[in-house]
Motif scaffolding. Sequence first.
Motif, PDB file in Angstrom:
ATOM      1  N   VAL A 115       0.672  -1.073  -0.037  1.00  0.00           N
ATOM      2  CA  VAL A 115      -0.122  -0.106   0.012  1.00  0.00           C
ATOM      3  C   VAL A 115       0.769   1.200  -0.040  1.00  0.00           C
ATOM      4  O   VAL A 115       1.838   1.226   0.961  1.00  0.00           O
ATOM      5  CB  VAL A 115      -1.042  -0.026   1.272  1.00  0.00           C
ATOM      6  N   ALA A 116       0.822   2.131  -0.951  1.00  0.00           N
ATOM      7  CA  ALA A 116       1.405   3.388  -1.190  1.00  0.00           C
ATOM      8  C   ALA A 116       1.045   4.536   0.020  1.00  0.00           C
ATOM      9  O   ALA A 116      -0.259   4.319   0.331  1.00  0.00           O
ATOM     10  CB  ALA A 116       1.587   3.827  -2.500  1.00  0.00           C
ATOM     11  N   SER A 117       1.823   5.303  -0.054  1.00  0.00           N
ATOM     12  CA  SER A 117       1.193   6.421   1.063  1.00  0.00           C
ATOM     13  C   SER A 117       0.748   7.572   0.358  1.00  0.00           C
ATOM     14  O   SER A 117       1.025   7.466  -1.213  1.00  0.00           O
ATOM     15  CB  SER A 117       2.573   7.204   1.883  1.00  0.00           C
ATOM     16  N   ASN A 118      -0.215   8.322   0.823  1.00  0.00           N
ATOM     17  CA  ASN A 118      -0.809   9.486   0.024  1.00  0.00           C
ATOM     18  C   ASN A 118      -1.576   9.113  -1.112  1.00  0.00           C
ATOM     19  O   ASN A 118      -1.549   9.689  -2.255  1.00  0.00           O
ATOM     20  CB  ASN A 118       0.168  10.485  -0.241  1.00  0.00           C
ATOM     21  N   GLY A 119      -2.064   8.057  -1.317  1.00  0.00           N
ATOM     22  CA  GLY A 119      -2.880   7.419  -2.614  1.00  0.00           C
ATOM     23  C   GLY A 119      -2.164   7.380  -3.663  1.00  0.00           C
ATOM     24  O   GLY A 119      -2.556   7.320  -4.799  1.00  0.00           O
ATOM     25  N   GLY A 120      -0.907   6.842  -3.489  1.00  0.00           N
ATOM     26  CA  GLY A 120       0.017   6.763  -4.716  1.00  0.00           C
ATOM     27  C   GLY A 120      -0.418   5.173  -5.471  1.00  0.00           C
ATOM     28  O   GLY A 120      -1.304   4.673  -5.212  1.00  0.00           O
ATOM     29  N   GLN A 121       0.662   4.697  -5.958  1.00  0.00           N
ATOM     30  CA  GLN A 121       0.426   3.513  -6.849  1.00  0.00           C
ATOM     31  C   GLN A 121       0.790   2.185  -5.592  1.00  0.00           C
ATOM     32  O   GLN A 121       2.008   2.062  -5.416  1.00  0.00           O
ATOM     33  CB  GLN A 121       1.409   3.354  -7.791  1.00  0.00           C
ATOM     34  N   ASP A 122      -0.254   1.363  -5.507  1.00  0.00           N
ATOM     35  CA  ASP A 122      -0.157  -0.002  -4.784  1.00  0.00           C
ATOM     36  C   ASP A 122       0.296  -1.137  -5.887  1.00  0.00           C
ATOM     37  O   ASP A 122       0.095  -0.941  -6.996  1.00  0.00           O
ATOM     38  CB  ASP A 122      -1.817  -0.234  -4.203  1.00  0.00           C
ATOM     39  N   PHE A 123       0.947  -2.113  -5.241  1.00  0.00           N
ATOM     40  CA  PHE A 123       1.265  -3.173  -6.028  1.00  0.00           C
ATOM     41  C   PHE A 123       0.752  -4.329  -5.401  1.00  0.00           C
ATOM     42  O   PHE A 123       0.748  -4.271  -3.855  1.00  0.00           O
ATOM     43  CB  PHE A 123       2.657  -3.246  -6.209  1.00  0.00           C
ATOM     44  N   TYR A 124       0.217  -5.338  -6.282  1.00  0.00           N
ATOM     45  CA  TYR A 124      -0.192  -6.490  -5.319  1.00  0.00           C
ATOM     46  C   TYR A 124      -0.104  -7.861  -6.342  1.00  0.00           C
ATOM     47  O   TYR A 124      -0.054  -7.592  -7.585  1.00  0.00           O
ATOM     48  CB  TYR A 124      -1.797  -6.153  -5.055  1.00  0.00           C
ATOM     49  N   ASP A 125      -0.168  -8.877  -5.967  1.00  0.00           N
ATOM     50  CA  ASP A 125      -0.299 -10.192  -6.880  1.00  0.00           C
ATOM     51  C   ASP A 125      -0.761 -11.145  -5.889  1.00  0.00           C
ATOM     52  O   ASP A 125      -0.602 -11.389  -4.706  1.00  0.00           O
ATOM     53  CB  ASP A 125       1.381 -10.310  -7.153  1.00  0.00           C
ATOM     54  N   VAL A 126      -0.836 -12.430  -6.735  1.00  0.00           N
ATOM     55  CA  VAL A 126      -1.063 -13.563  -6.056  1.00  0.00           C
ATOM     56  C   VAL A 126       0.100 -14.488  -6.383  1.00  0.00           C
ATOM     57  O   VAL A 126       0.707 -14.396  -7.916  1.00  0.00           O
ATOM     58  CB  VAL A 126      -2.241 -14.544  -6.758  1.00  0.00           C
ATOM     59  N   SER A 127       0.820 -14.908  -5.469  1.00  0.00           N
ATOM     60  CA  SER A 127       2.225 -15.707  -5.886  1.00  0.00           C
ATOM     61  C   SER A 127       2.040 -17.258  -5.647  1.00  0.00           C
ATOM     62  O   SER A 127       1.769 -17.560  -4.381  1.00  0.00           O
ATOM     63  CB  SER A 127       3.340 -15.009  -4.940  1.00  0.00           C
ATOM     64  N   ASN A 128       2.507 -17.860  -6.581  1.00  0.00           N
ATOM     65  CA  ASN A 128       2.828 -19.336  -6.146  1.00  0.00           C
ATOM     66  C   ASN A 128       4.371 -19.728  -6.094  1.00  0.00           C
ATOM     67  O   ASN A 128       4.851 -20.824  -6.393  1.00  0.00           O
ATOM     68  CB  ASN A 128       2.193 -20.229  -7.344  1.00  0.00           C
TER      69      ASN A 128
END
Length: 242
Positions: A115-128
């Motif tokens: 989760v980025a600060s100040n509404g910036g760019q979040d990154f997320y994934d499903v990982s195996n």
Amino acid sequence: MAITRVALCLSFAFFFYVVGGAKVTFTNKCGYTVWPGTLTGDQKPQLSTTGFVLDPQGTNSVDLPSPWSGRFWARTGCSNNNGKFSCATADCASGQVECNGAGAVPPATLVEITVASNGGQDFYDVSNVDGFNVPMSVTPQGGSGDCKTSSCPANINTVCPDELQVKGSDGSVIACQSACLKFNTDEYCCRGSHNTAATCPASSYATTFKNQCPDAYSYAYDDKTGTFTCNGGPSYAITFCP
């Protein structure tokens, strides 16, 4: 006074926008109970819950601060024997339902969120990358940009190569190890002379995972199709067996 109250409200709104994080809602669509675990990275304080039970069709939620980075997973086949809690897959070895800052013992399907600060760019994934035990998906709620669902909806256990299989007490396949976990070589673990994308292409084992779940990470350098982004401070829905 009216101007002062408006200014005060705006100040509070800005405060919550800056420091507020995301709400993660968990839903169990599996036909069996799971015990989700949570882990905050970078030696930061853990979330308000680090583990809980989730019955079929059950839901629960947890709030994330901003910024935040960590992971979520589902434990299966859990029981409490003589006061010690343990699970057949993805156990965090805490001896309790709460993981208390311990991660999943592989193999385990993971959802990873930054989760980025100040509404910036979040990154997320499903990982195996750490293997597979339960189908999972993560979907942003709100936000702006791509904000696509990352999902591994297939049950990889059904096609897991014999040498990677983890079997339960009844002989059924309950998890699928990664090649790195099983063989512990530089080639499969993308380390040593294989520590770049050019020198660590997808192995046949990683390809098996990828064919089942094209939108999930299958090995360490699977960034092009494994990483997802969303801006604007979205919340997230994590589903087990989507």
